[in-house]
Design a protein around this motif. Structure first.
Motif, PDB file in Angstrom:
ATOM      1  N   ALA A   1       0.842  -1.203   0.000  1.00  7.49           N
ATOM      2  CA  ALA A   1       0.000   0.000   0.000  1.00  7.49           C
ATOM      3  C   ALA A   1       0.877   1.253   0.000  1.00  7.49           C
ATOM      4  O   ALA A   1       2.031   1.209   0.437  1.00  7.49           O
ATOM      5  CB  ALA A   1      -0.904   0.002   1.236  1.00  7.49           C
ATOM      6  N   MET A   2       0.326   2.332  -0.487  1.00  4.34           N
ATOM      7  CA  MET A   2       1.022   3.611  -0.378  1.00  4.34           C
ATOM      8  C   MET A   2       0.944   4.048   1.092  1.00  4.34           C
ATOM      9  O   MET A   2      -0.102   3.900   1.728  1.00  4.34           O
ATOM     10  CB  MET A   2       0.385   4.670  -1.282  1.00  4.34           C
ATOM     11  CG  MET A   2       0.593   4.409  -2.766  1.00  4.34           C
ATOM     12  SD  MET A   2       2.323   4.255  -3.252  1.00  4.34           S
ATOM     13  CE  MET A   2       2.895   5.926  -3.108  1.00  4.34           C
TER      14      MET A   2
ATOM     15  N   TYR B   1       9.773  13.246   2.126  1.00  5.63           N
ATOM     16  CA  TYR B   1      10.922  12.334   2.099  1.00  5.63           C
ATOM     17  C   TYR B   1      10.928  11.469   0.837  1.00  5.63           C
ATOM     18  O   TYR B   1      11.707  10.522   0.750  1.00  5.63           O
ATOM     19  CB  TYR B   1      10.935  11.451   3.352  1.00  5.63           C
ATOM     20  CG  TYR B   1      11.262  12.239   4.596  1.00  5.63           C
ATOM     21  CD1 TYR B   1      12.581  12.506   4.938  1.00  5.63           C
ATOM     22  CD2 TYR B   1      10.261  12.741   5.417  1.00  5.63           C
ATOM     23  CE1 TYR B   1      12.895  13.243   6.066  1.00  5.63           C
ATOM     24  CE2 TYR B   1      10.562  13.482   6.547  1.00  5.63           C
ATOM     25  CZ  TYR B   1      11.873  13.734   6.861  1.00  5.63           C
ATOM     26  OH  TYR B   1      12.181  14.474   7.984  1.00  5.63           O
ATOM     27  N   LYS B   2      10.065  11.821  -0.111  1.00  9.63           N
ATOM     28  CA  LYS B   2      10.032  11.071  -1.376  1.00  9.63           C
ATOM     29  C   LYS B   2      11.429  11.091  -1.987  1.00  9.63           C
ATOM     30  O   LYS B   2      12.112  12.098  -1.965  1.00  9.63           O
ATOM     31  CB  LYS B   2       9.018  11.682  -2.329  1.00  9.63           C
ATOM     32  CG  LYS B   2       8.598  10.753  -3.412  1.00  9.63           C
ATOM     33  CD  LYS B   2       7.345  11.241  -4.110  1.00  9.63           C
ATOM     34  CE  LYS B   2       6.919  10.172  -5.080  1.00  9.63           C
ATOM     35  NZ  LYS B   2       5.581   9.750  -4.928  1.00  9.63           N
ATOM     36  N   GLY B   3      11.857   9.949  -2.488  1.00 12.88           N
ATOM     37  CA  GLY B   3      13.209   9.822  -3.024  1.00 12.88           C
ATOM     38  C   GLY B   3      14.170   9.220  -2.012  1.00 12.88           C
ATOM     39  O   GLY B   3      15.287   8.850  -2.353  1.00 12.88           O
TER      40      GLY B   3
ATOM     41  N   PRO C   1      11.520   4.636  -1.601  1.00 12.94           N
ATOM     42  CA  PRO C   1      11.659   6.013  -2.089  1.00 12.94           C
ATOM     43  C   PRO C   1      10.444   6.540  -2.862  1.00 12.94           C
ATOM     44  O   PRO C   1      10.269   7.755  -2.993  1.00 12.94           O
ATOM     45  CB  PRO C   1      12.897   5.945  -2.984  1.00 12.94           C
ATOM     46  CG  PRO C   1      13.719   4.842  -2.385  1.00 12.94           C
ATOM     47  CD  PRO C   1      12.694   3.817  -1.961  1.00 12.94           C
ATOM     48  N   GLU C   2       9.573   5.661  -3.355  1.00 13.32           N
ATOM     49  CA  GLU C   2       8.366   6.102  -4.061  1.00 13.32           C
ATOM     50  C   GLU C   2       7.180   6.295  -3.113  1.00 13.32           C
ATOM     51  O   GLU C   2       6.102   6.683  -3.546  1.00 13.32           O
ATOM     52  CB  GLU C   2       7.983   5.104  -5.161  1.00 13.32           C
ATOM     53  CG  GLU C   2       8.898   5.158  -6.379  1.00 13.32           C
ATOM     54  CD  GLU C   2      10.252   4.505  -6.119  1.00 13.32           C
ATOM     55  OE1 GLU C   2      10.289   3.382  -5.575  1.00 13.32           O
ATOM     56  OE2 GLU C   2      11.279   5.137  -6.436  1.00 13.32           O
ATOM     57  N   GLY C   3       7.349   5.970  -1.837  1.00 14.41           N
ATOM     58  CA  GLY C   3       6.276   6.156  -0.862  1.00 14.41           C
ATOM     59  C   GLY C   3       5.425   4.932  -0.619  1.00 14.41           C
ATOM     60  O   GLY C   3       4.383   5.018   0.028  1.00 14.41           O
ATOM     61  N   LYS C   4       5.864   3.772  -1.091  1.00 10.35           N
ATOM     62  CA  LYS C   4       5.103   2.538  -0.898  1.00 10.35           C
ATOM     63  C   LYS C   4       5.660   1.774   0.305  1.00 10.35           C
ATOM     64  O   LYS C   4       6.863   1.684   0.499  1.00 10.35           O
ATOM     65  CB  LYS C   4       5.210   1.653  -2.139  1.00 10.35           C
ATOM     66  CG  LYS C   4       4.269   0.443  -2.077  1.00 10.35           C
ATOM     67  CD  LYS C   4       4.521  -0.605  -3.130  1.00 10.35           C
ATOM     68  CE  LYS C   4       4.368  -0.087  -4.538  1.00 10.35           C
ATOM     69  NZ  LYS C   4       4.556  -1.171  -5.534  1.00 10.35           N
ATOM     70  N   VAL C   5       4.745   1.238   1.114  1.00  8.12           N
ATOM     71  CA  VAL C   5       5.143   0.406   2.250  1.00  8.12           C
ATOM     72  C   VAL C   5       5.590  -0.945   1.697  1.00  8.12           C
ATOM     73  O   VAL C   5       4.837  -1.607   0.988  1.00  8.12           O
ATOM     74  CB  VAL C   5       3.976   0.216   3.242  1.00  8.12           C
ATOM     75  CG1 VAL C   5       4.367  -0.735   4.368  1.00  8.12           C
ATOM     76  CG2 VAL C   5       3.515   1.552   3.805  1.00  8.12           C
TER      77      VAL C   5
ATOM     78  N   MET D   1      17.271  -1.473   6.430  1.00  4.18           N
ATOM     79  CA  MET D   1      17.754  -0.214   5.864  1.00  4.18           C
ATOM     80  C   MET D   1      18.352  -0.429   4.473  1.00  4.18           C
ATOM     81  O   MET D   1      18.166   0.384   3.578  1.00  4.18           O
ATOM     82  CB  MET D   1      18.732   0.455   6.806  1.00  4.18           C
ATOM     83  CG  MET D   1      18.064   1.032   8.028  1.00  4.18           C
ATOM     84  SD  MET D   1      19.202   2.005   9.002  1.00  4.18           S
ATOM     85  CE  MET D   1      18.055   2.752  10.151  1.00  4.18           C
ATOM     86  N   GLU D   2      19.051  -1.534   4.317  1.00  2.10           N
ATOM     87  CA  GLU D   2      19.600  -1.872   2.989  1.00  2.10           C
ATOM     88  C   GLU D   2      18.482  -2.010   1.957  1.00  2.10           C
ATOM     89  O   GLU D   2      18.630  -1.603   0.814  1.00  2.10           O
ATOM     90  CB  GLU D   2      20.410  -3.179   3.051  1.00  2.10           C
ATOM     91  CG  GLU D   2      21.809  -3.020   3.564  1.00  2.10           C
ATOM     92  CD  GLU D   2      22.743  -2.250   2.631  1.00  2.10           C
ATOM     93  OE1 GLU D   2      22.569  -2.297   1.403  1.00  2.10           O
ATOM     94  OE2 GLU D   2      23.646  -1.578   3.165  1.00  2.10           O
ATOM     95  N   SER D   3      17.356  -2.574   2.403  1.00  8.71           N
ATOM     96  CA  SER D   3      16.257  -2.841   1.464  1.00  8.71           C
ATOM     97  C   SER D   3      15.535  -1.580   0.998  1.00  8.71           C
ATOM     98  O   SER D   3      14.832  -1.612  -0.002  1.00  8.71           O
ATOM     99  CB  SER D   3      15.252  -3.815   2.083  1.00  8.71           C
ATOM    100  OG  SER D   3      14.462  -3.181   3.071  1.00  8.71           O
ATOM    101  N   ILE D   4      15.695  -0.462   1.713  1.00  9.16           N
ATOM    102  CA  ILE D   4      15.011   0.778   1.304  1.00  9.16           C
ATOM    103  C   ILE D   4      15.976   1.854   0.812  1.00  9.16           C
ATOM    104  O   ILE D   4      15.554   2.969   0.531  1.00  9.16           O
ATOM    105  CB  ILE D   4      14.127   1.350   2.434  1.00  9.16           C
ATOM    106  CG1 ILE D   4      14.907   1.585   3.724  1.00  9.16           C
ATOM    107  CG2 ILE D   4      12.914   0.459   2.656  1.00  9.16           C
ATOM    108  CD1 ILE D   4      14.141   2.298   4.820  1.00  9.16           C
ATOM    109  N   LYS D   5      17.235   1.497   0.699  1.00  8.70           N
ATOM    110  CA  LYS D   5      18.210   2.441   0.156  1.00  8.70           C
ATOM    111  C   LYS D   5      17.833   2.781  -1.287  1.00  8.70           C
ATOM    112  O   LYS D   5      17.556   1.879  -2.058  1.00  8.70           O
ATOM    113  CB  LYS D   5      19.610   1.822   0.171  1.00  8.70           C
ATOM    114  CG  LYS D   5      20.519   2.425   1.159  1.00  8.70           C
ATOM    115  CD  LYS D   5      21.949   1.951   1.191  1.00  8.70           C
ATOM    116  CE  LYS D   5      22.468   1.000   0.178  1.00  8.70           C
ATOM    117  NZ  LYS D   5      23.878   0.629   0.441  1.00  8.70           N
ATOM    118  N   PRO D   6      17.849   4.070  -1.639  1.00 10.03           N
ATOM    119  CA  PRO D   6      17.534   4.435  -3.033  1.00 10.03           C
ATOM    120  C   PRO D   6      18.614   3.941  -3.988  1.00 10.03           C
ATOM    121  O   PRO D   6      19.721   3.713  -3.639  1.00 10.03           O
ATOM    122  CB  PRO D   6      17.467   5.948  -3.022  1.00 10.03           C
ATOM    123  CG  PRO D   6      17.720   6.409  -1.650  1.00 10.03           C
ATOM    124  CD  PRO D   6      18.043   5.224  -0.804  1.00 10.03           C
TER     125      PRO D   6
END
Length: 177
Positions: free
Chosen positions: A43-44, A63-65, A151-155, A172-177
């Motif tokens: 979900a967003m 915090y997008k991006g 980074p796109e705002g999706k959970v 944290m590694e999994s959400i790194k841009p």
């Protein structure tokens, strides 16, 4: 004498009605709590604005991006307290890599939160959810709870319970841009 009996009957009826309504509501709330607006992976992330301990406003969509490690916690929560030093250490490492921690304290007095932050020398933003509005909007019931927002705002992940340092690093590694 009949008047006393009639009054007693009315009082008993009112009490029984209130108790029945309370039991019905409790059962309804328990059986539907999982279906009530609980934010889940895919979900967003619902946008919100909360103030930090310094009076600065933080809006999730700003915090997008960046990847956001969104953590709900309380000072009284021992698992929350145990994971905070890990979060703090890893924040220092990952903040320059596009990962942000937003730690949302739920419903506690600012004095207690400040004391906790000073005790643990926390450097990431601590947001105040005074009325638990954001906690409820996200459907968080147990603390600690962490949501990973890409980074796109999706959970991309919802995790309840205490996290180890290794698990936090992996997240944290999994959400790194």
């Amino acid at each position: 004498m009949a008047s006393k009996k009639k009054r007693r009957l009315i009082v008993r009826t009112v009490i029984l009605t209130v108790m029945t309504a309370a039991v019905i509501y409790t059962l309804y709330a328990n059986f539907t709590k999982d279906s009530r607006s609980k934010v889940s992976a895919g979900a967003m992330a619902p946008d919100f604005i909360l103030e930090d301990l310094n009076g600065n406003q933080h809006q999730l969509s700003s915090y997008k991006g960046k990847g956001v490690f969104l953590n709900f916690w309380g000072t009284w929560c021992k698992p929350c307290e145990r994971e905070m030093p890990y979060m703090n250490n890893l924040y220092k490492e990952y903040k320059d890599q596009g990962v942000e921690i937003l730690a949302v304290n739920v419903g506690e007095p600012e004095y207690l939160v400040n004391k906790f932050v000073q005790k643990h020398d926390l450097v990431f933003p601590i947001l105040k959810d005074k009325n638990k509005d954001i906690m409820n909007m996200y459907g968080v019931f147990n603390l600690p709870a962490t949501l990973l927002v890409d980074p796109e705002g999706k959970v991309i992940k919802v995790e309840e319970g205490e996290l180890t340092e290794g698990k936090i690093r992996e997240m944290m590694e999994s959400i790194k841009p």
